[in-house]
Design a protein around this motif. Structure first.
Motif, mmCIF file in Angstrom:
data_model
loop_
_atom_site.group_PDB
_atom_site.id
_atom_site.type_symbol
_atom_site.label_atom_id
_atom_site.label_comp_id
_atom_site.label_asym_id
_atom_site.label_seq_id
_atom_site.Cartn_x
_atom_site.Cartn_y
_atom_site.Cartn_z
ATOM 1 N N SER A 52 13.640 36.962 40.470
ATOM 2 C CA SER A 52 13.584 37.279 39.047
ATOM 3 C C SER A 52 14.982 37.694 38.610
ATOM 4 O O SER A 52 15.532 38.669 39.123
ATOM 5 C CB SER A 52 12.593 38.416 38.804
ATOM 6 N N ILE B 266 17.354 38.580 35.255
ATOM 7 C CA ILE B 266 17.474 38.836 33.828
ATOM 8 C C ILE B 266 18.960 38.916 33.515
ATOM 9 O O ILE B 266 19.687 39.745 34.065
ATOM 10 C CB ILE B 266 16.765 40.140 33.412
ATOM 11 N N ASN C 153 19.546 39.434 28.463
ATOM 12 C CA ASN C 153 18.181 39.609 27.949
ATOM 13 C C ASN C 153 17.337 38.352 28.052
ATOM 14 O O ASN C 153 16.353 38.196 27.343
ATOM 15 C CB ASN C 153 18.203 40.106 26.497
ATOM 16 N N SER D 105 15.114 36.063 30.708
ATOM 17 C CA SER D 105 14.490 36.144 32.023
ATOM 18 C C SER D 105 14.342 34.764 32.647
ATOM 19 O O SER D 105 13.973 33.806 31.966
ATOM 20 C CB SER D 105 13.118 36.804 31.886
#
Length: 173
Positions: A52, A54, A57, A59
């Protein structure tokens, strides 16, 4: 600000383009520069290959699979990339091995460290790619190899010697 680590990446679709990736902070939010542009990256591993990420901002659920020591398969939103990543030391070694070496080769320490093992002595004949010694730097064993076939003329090192960048280690002719 000094980088904690520097890597060089190439992507199969852009073989003539190299990306310099520098890691400046390695906490929960990492500061990473790619070709000089700074990014703040939040990064978590959510399984064996799912990451994951980010960034700005935005993802991304990215699947990253290591194929070997330097090649990775990266899948992001249906896009597939084969990425080759090398660190600074490997990049120097690859550059050195690609250039033809003739005459006298003076091998110097490319980073500070300690000599773990010396494989050769003056008078030994070596082939191109033959291991000459092992330099331990940042808890990693780095095998130093000859970039040419020849005869070992000088050995300036012995086991447990502390090395600084640029210190002479060996000469091969």
């Amino acid at each position: 600000m000094k980088a904690l680590a520097t890597y060089y990446a190439t992507i199969n679709d852009l073989p003539d383009t190299e990306f310099k990736v520098e890691i400046f902070e390695d906490g929960p939010i990492k500061k990473v520069a790619v070709n000089g542009t700074m990014y703040e990256v939040d990064y978590n591993v959510g399984g064996d290959t799912i990451h994951s990420i980010i960034m700005n901002n935005d993802s991304h659920g990215v699947q990253i699979t290591a194929l070997d020591r330097t090649n990775y398969e990266v899948k992001n939103k249906g896009d597939y990339f084969l990425v080759n990543v090398v660190d600074e030391l490997r990049k120097m070694r690859l550059a050195r091995s690609k250039s033809a070496v003739i005459g006298r080769q003076v091998i110097t320490a490319q980073m500070p460290g300690v000599i773990l093992k010396v494989y050769v002595k003056p008078g030994d004949t070596v082939e191109a790619g033959a291991p000459l010694c092992v330099l331990v730097a940042m808890k990693m064993e780095n095998e130093i190899r000859s970039s040419m076939a020849g005869t070992v003329k000088e050995v300036y090192i012995k086991e447990n010697d502390k090395m600084s960048v640029g210190d002479k280690m060996l000469v091969v002719e």
